[in-house]
Write a protein that holds these residues in place. Structure first.
Motif, PDB file in Angstrom:
ATOM      1  N   HIS A 179      -1.258  -1.632  -7.222  1.00 28.67           N
ATOM      2  CA  HIS A 179      -1.002  -2.355  -5.892  1.00 28.67           C
ATOM      3  C   HIS A 179      -1.353  -1.188  -4.864  1.00 28.67           C
ATOM      4  CE1 HIS A 179       2.359  -3.968  -8.525  1.00 28.67           C
ATOM      5  NE2 HIS A 179       2.431  -4.772  -7.540  1.00 28.67           N
ATOM      6  N   PHE A 180      -2.482  -1.907  -3.997  1.00 26.75           N
ATOM      7  CA  PHE A 180      -3.070  -1.033  -3.060  1.00 26.75           C
ATOM      8  C   PHE A 180      -2.864  -1.701  -1.659  1.00 26.75           C
ATOM      9  CE2 PHE A 180      -6.194  -0.088  -6.795  1.00 26.75           C
ATOM     10  CZ  PHE A 180      -5.393   1.094  -7.074  1.00 26.75           C
ATOM     11  N   MET A 181      -2.858  -0.701  -0.751  1.00 23.03           N
ATOM     12  CA  MET A 181      -3.193  -1.214   0.727  1.00 23.03           C
ATOM     13  C   MET A 181      -4.593  -0.940   1.124  1.00 23.03           C
ATOM     14  SD  MET A 181       0.152   0.655   2.595  1.00 23.03           S
ATOM     15  CE  MET A 181       0.425   1.990   1.280  1.00 23.03           C
ATOM     16  N   LEU A 182      -5.203  -1.866   1.446  1.00 25.65           N
ATOM     17  CA  LEU A 182      -6.712  -1.764   1.893  1.00 25.65           C
ATOM     18  C   LEU A 182      -6.848  -2.258   3.339  1.00 25.65           C
ATOM     19  CD1 LEU A 182      -7.671  -3.402  -1.545  1.00 25.65           C
ATOM     20  CD2 LEU A 182      -8.315  -0.922  -0.936  1.00 25.65           C
ATOM     21  N   GLN A 183      -8.018  -1.849   3.930  1.00 25.44           N
ATOM     22  CA  GLN A 183      -8.579  -2.902   5.106  1.00 25.44           C
ATOM     23  C   GLN A 183      -8.494  -4.263   4.568  1.00 25.44           C
ATOM     24  OE1 GLN A 183     -12.129  -1.323   6.781  1.00 25.44           O
ATOM     25  NE2 GLN A 183     -12.546  -3.011   7.999  1.00 25.44           N
ATOM     26  N   LYS A 184      -7.742  -5.086   5.731  1.00 26.46           N
ATOM     27  CA  LYS A 184      -7.534  -6.596   5.522  1.00 26.46           C
ATOM     28  C   LYS A 184      -8.926  -7.266   5.133  1.00 26.46           C
ATOM     29  CE  LYS A 184      -5.542 -10.787   7.459  1.00 26.46           C
ATOM     30  NZ  LYS A 184      -6.531 -11.432   7.107  1.00 26.46           N
ATOM     31  N   GLU A 185      -9.975  -6.925   5.797  1.00 22.55           N
ATOM     32  CA  GLU A 185     -11.367  -7.728   5.609  1.00 22.55           C
ATOM     33  C   GLU A 185     -11.624  -7.293   4.101  1.00 22.55           C
ATOM     34  OE1 GLU A 185     -15.870  -6.598   6.302  1.00 22.55           O
ATOM     35  OE2 GLU A 185     -14.390  -5.543   7.476  1.00 22.55           O
ATOM     36  N   VAL A 186     -11.284  -6.142   3.350  1.00 22.75           N
ATOM     37  CA  VAL A 186     -11.541  -5.884   2.011  1.00 22.75           C
ATOM     38  C   VAL A 186     -10.625  -6.772   1.117  1.00 22.75           C
ATOM     39  CG1 VAL A 186     -11.651  -4.118   0.202  1.00 22.75           C
ATOM     40  CG2 VAL A 186     -12.616  -3.476   2.380  1.00 22.75           C
ATOM     41  N   VAL A 210      -5.619 -11.512  -9.178  1.00 25.20           N
ATOM     42  CA  VAL A 210      -5.858 -11.010  -7.622  1.00 25.20           C
ATOM     43  C   VAL A 210      -4.573 -11.658  -6.985  1.00 25.20           C
ATOM     44  CG1 VAL A 210      -6.914 -10.727  -5.443  1.00 25.20           C
ATOM     45  CG2 VAL A 210      -8.169 -10.659  -7.620  1.00 25.20           C
ATOM     46  N   SER A 211      -3.620 -10.995  -6.273  1.00 27.82           N
ATOM     47  CA  SER A 211      -2.598 -11.515  -5.756  1.00 27.82           C
ATOM     48  C   SER A 211      -2.754 -10.925  -4.435  1.00 27.82           C
ATOM     49  CB  SER A 211      -1.212 -11.418  -6.234  1.00 27.82           C
ATOM     50  OG  SER A 211      -1.209 -11.869  -7.479  1.00 27.82           O
ATOM     51  N   ASN A 212      -3.028 -11.785  -3.156  1.00 33.05           N
ATOM     52  CA  ASN A 212      -2.797 -11.072  -1.994  1.00 33.05           C
ATOM     53  C   ASN A 212      -1.645 -11.277  -1.423  1.00 33.05           C
ATOM     54  OD1 ASN A 212      -3.404 -10.600   0.891  1.00 33.05           O
ATOM     55  ND2 ASN A 212      -5.033 -12.029   1.255  1.00 33.05           N
ATOM     56  N   LEU A 213      -0.823 -10.269  -1.068  1.00 30.01           N
ATOM     57  CA  LEU A 213       0.609 -10.219  -0.910  1.00 30.01           C
ATOM     58  C   LEU A 213       1.045 -10.307   0.530  1.00 30.01           C
ATOM     59  CD1 LEU A 213       1.626  -7.685  -3.765  1.00 30.01           C
ATOM     60  CD2 LEU A 213       1.644 -10.044  -3.691  1.00 30.01           C
ATOM     61  N   PHE A 214       0.477  -9.349   1.368  1.00 31.31           N
ATOM     62  CA  PHE A 214       0.968  -9.548   2.770  1.00 31.31           C
ATOM     63  C   PHE A 214       0.032  -8.562   3.795  1.00 31.31           C
ATOM     64  CE2 PHE A 214       4.040  -6.560   0.955  1.00 31.31           C
ATOM     65  CZ  PHE A 214       3.718  -5.426   1.811  1.00 31.31           C
ATOM     66  N   ASP A 215      -0.063  -9.022   4.880  1.00 29.79           N
ATOM     67  CA  ASP A 215      -0.767  -8.328   5.826  1.00 29.79           C
ATOM     68  C   ASP A 215       0.161  -7.066   6.432  1.00 29.79           C
ATOM     69  OD1 ASP A 215      -2.908  -9.931   5.457  1.00 29.79           O
ATOM     70  OD2 ASP A 215      -2.638 -11.029   7.151  1.00 29.79           O
ATOM     71  N   ILE A 216      -0.527  -5.842   7.038  1.00 29.88           N
ATOM     72  CA  ILE A 216       0.121  -4.943   7.573  1.00 29.88           C
ATOM     73  C   ILE A 216      -0.793  -4.568   8.943  1.00 29.88           C
ATOM     74  CG2 ILE A 216       0.930  -2.428   7.364  1.00 29.88           C
ATOM     75  CD1 ILE A 216       0.679  -2.734   4.071  1.00 29.88           C
ATOM     76  N   GLY A 217       0.040  -4.558   9.919  1.00 22.03           N
ATOM     77  CA  GLY A 217      -0.562  -4.252  11.308  1.00 22.03           C
ATOM     78  C   GLY A 217      -0.892  -2.826  11.610  1.00 22.03           C
ATOM     79  N   PRO A 218      -1.734  -2.283  12.371  1.00 23.79           N
ATOM     80  CA  PRO A 218      -2.038  -0.954  12.792  1.00 23.79           C
ATOM     81  C   PRO A 218      -0.938  -0.042  12.887  1.00 23.79           C
ATOM     82  CG  PRO A 218      -3.493  -2.491  13.662  1.00 23.79           C
ATOM     83  CD  PRO A 218      -2.553  -3.334  13.175  1.00 23.79           C
ATOM     84  N   GLY A 219      -0.053  -0.517  13.650  1.00 27.14           N
ATOM     85  CA  GLY A 219       1.264   0.222  14.261  1.00 27.14           C
ATOM     86  C   GLY A 219       2.024   0.776  12.824  1.00 27.14           C
ATOM     87  N   PRO A 221      -4.860   2.929  12.598  1.00 25.19           N
ATOM     88  CA  PRO A 221      -6.405   2.599  12.275  1.00 25.19           C
ATOM     89  C   PRO A 221      -6.699   1.568  13.312  1.00 25.19           C
ATOM     90  CG  PRO A 221      -4.957   1.372  10.687  1.00 25.19           C
ATOM     91  CD  PRO A 221      -3.810   2.325  11.395  1.00 25.19           C
ATOM     92  N   LYS A 222      -7.942   1.145  13.548  1.00 27.49           N
ATOM     93  CA  LYS A 222      -8.486   0.135  14.660  1.00 27.49           C
ATOM     94  C   LYS A 222      -8.446  -1.231  13.876  1.00 27.49           C
ATOM     95  CE  LYS A 222     -11.018   3.682  16.921  1.00 27.49           C
ATOM     96  NZ  LYS A 222     -12.451   4.008  17.340  1.00 27.49           N
ATOM     97  N   VAL A 223      -8.085  -1.323  12.715  1.00 23.91           N
ATOM     98  CA  VAL A 223      -8.214  -2.806  12.057  1.00 23.91           C
ATOM     99  C   VAL A 223      -6.754  -2.907  11.372  1.00 23.91           C
ATOM    100  CG1 VAL A 223     -10.504  -2.497  11.428  1.00 23.91           C
ATOM    101  CG2 VAL A 223      -8.997  -1.670  10.059  1.00 23.91           C
ATOM    102  N   ASP A 224      -6.581  -4.048  10.821  1.00 21.67           N
ATOM    103  CA  ASP A 224      -5.483  -4.637   9.908  1.00 21.67           C
ATOM    104  C   ASP A 224      -5.564  -4.214   8.971  1.00 21.67           C
ATOM    105  OD1 ASP A 224      -4.090  -5.621  12.150  1.00 21.67           O
ATOM    106  OD2 ASP A 224      -4.684  -7.682  11.850  1.00 21.67           O
ATOM    107  N   SER A 225      -4.473  -3.945   7.948  1.00 21.06           N
ATOM    108  CA  SER A 225      -4.358  -3.666   6.636  1.00 21.06           C
ATOM    109  C   SER A 225      -4.164  -4.938   5.729  1.00 21.06           C
ATOM    110  CB  SER A 225      -3.802  -2.621   6.472  1.00 21.06           C
ATOM    111  OG  SER A 225      -4.236  -1.468   6.977  1.00 21.06           O
ATOM    112  N   GLY A 226      -3.872  -4.448   4.583  1.00 23.45           N
ATOM    113  CA  GLY A 226      -3.655  -5.686   3.820  1.00 23.45           C
ATOM    114  C   GLY A 226      -3.037  -5.062   2.185  1.00 23.45           C
ATOM    115  N   PHE A 227      -1.820  -5.770   1.610  1.00 20.76           N
ATOM    116  CA  PHE A 227      -1.541  -5.029   0.598  1.00 20.76           C
ATOM    117  C   PHE A 227      -1.623  -6.230  -0.317  1.00 20.76           C
ATOM    118  CE2 PHE A 227       2.286  -3.921  -2.239  1.00 20.76           C
ATOM    119  CZ  PHE A 227       1.918  -2.663  -2.529  1.00 20.76           C
TER     120      PHE A 227
END
Length: 265
Positions: free
Chosen positions: A134-141, A167-176, A182-188
């Motif tokens: 289970h990883f937090m990564l840059q949303k683009e990745v 692969v299961s794209n679970l949810f997005d995480i905002g920069p805040g 960070p200057k980009v959105d993240s994903g989990f």
């Protein structure tokens, strides 16, 4: 005990520390840690997730490169369970050494954006001793990992990871949700290595080389990209149209093409 003292994020380590309690709860719910799980956290940072994992399992191992975080982290988590921290570089770390008696590892982490892809490929080599990741990564990745054929984001990373993991794209995480933001959105996302793979890859090295070469020049046809590796007879035997581009092939197509190349080598 409590939260560790303030630590200034180091750009050299790509540090962005998670602090949003709502996001932390969603992450823990997605992981669903249970007593007896063999959890390993990559880059625990200030312990936002570490503490919650320890509360659930009572035992955790962590790999942290920044030695300035080791003592504060140990202090913050000391009353919650058994925490063993390895001061090491995750890109060089042998995770399989932690798997005891066939007890597969559950990996968790907020991976630095600047080195996330090399870490993922390093972990794929050790997928046989991993239950899930289970990883937090840059949303683009995350989007690239989860992309399907025909998508502009579908590429080498998509094929290589999907050939080894569900692969299961679970949810997005905002920069805040992070400090500094960070200057980009993240994903989990969740990666679950196949125990019984739907893809029977004859030669992993040949498969990897073929996929890498196929996507090396995305606008060119497979015939042009793979001319030094695959001839017309192999394309025909594999049932692959050589005038297609790499992004138009599904994972199973790459597997079939690579396997056919092995047969004729």
């Amino acid at each position: 005990m409590g939260n560790p003292p303030a630590h200034r994020a180091k750009k050299i380590f790509g540090q962005n520390f998670l602090h949003d309690q709502g996001v932390i709860r969603r992450i823990i719910t997605s992981i669903s840690p249970k007593p007896g799980d063999h959890l390993v956290e990559i880059g625990p940072g200030q312990g936002a997730i570490t503490r919650e994992l320890l509360k659930a399992t009572g035992r955790l191992q962590a790999v942290e490169l920044d030695r300035d975080l080791l003592e504060p982290l140990a202090q913050a988590c000391g009353d919650l369970g058994e925490l063993h921290i390895f001061n090491a570089d995750a890109m060089k770390f042998d995770f399989c050494q932690l798997a005891e008696d066939g007890n597969l590892l559950r990996l968790v982490g907020n991976l630095p954006y600047n080195i996330s892809t090399p870490i993922l490929f390093h972990l794929l080599e050790q997928a046989h001793c991993i239950e899930d990741m289970h990883f937090m990564l840059q949303k683009e990745v995350v989007d690239r990992i989860a992309a399907g054929p025909g998508s502009k984001t579908y590429g080498r990373l998509s094929v290589m990871i999907q050939s080894r993991c569900k692969v299961s794209n679970l949810f997005d995480i905002g920069p805040g949700a992070f400090k500094p933001a960070p200057k980009v959105d993240s994903g989990f996302l969740r990666l679950t290595p196949y125990k019984d793979s739907p893809y029977d890859i004859t030669d992993q090295a040949r498969f990897s080389g073929l996929v890498t070469q196929a996507f090396s020049q995305r606008r060119k046809t497979l015939r042009n990209c793979l001319k030094k590796m695959i001839d017309a007879e192999i394309f025909e035997a594999a049932g692959i149209d050589p005038t297609l581009r790499a992004e138009q092939l599904a994972v199973e197509d790459f597997v079939r093409l690579a396997n056919m190349a092995c047969k004729t080598a």
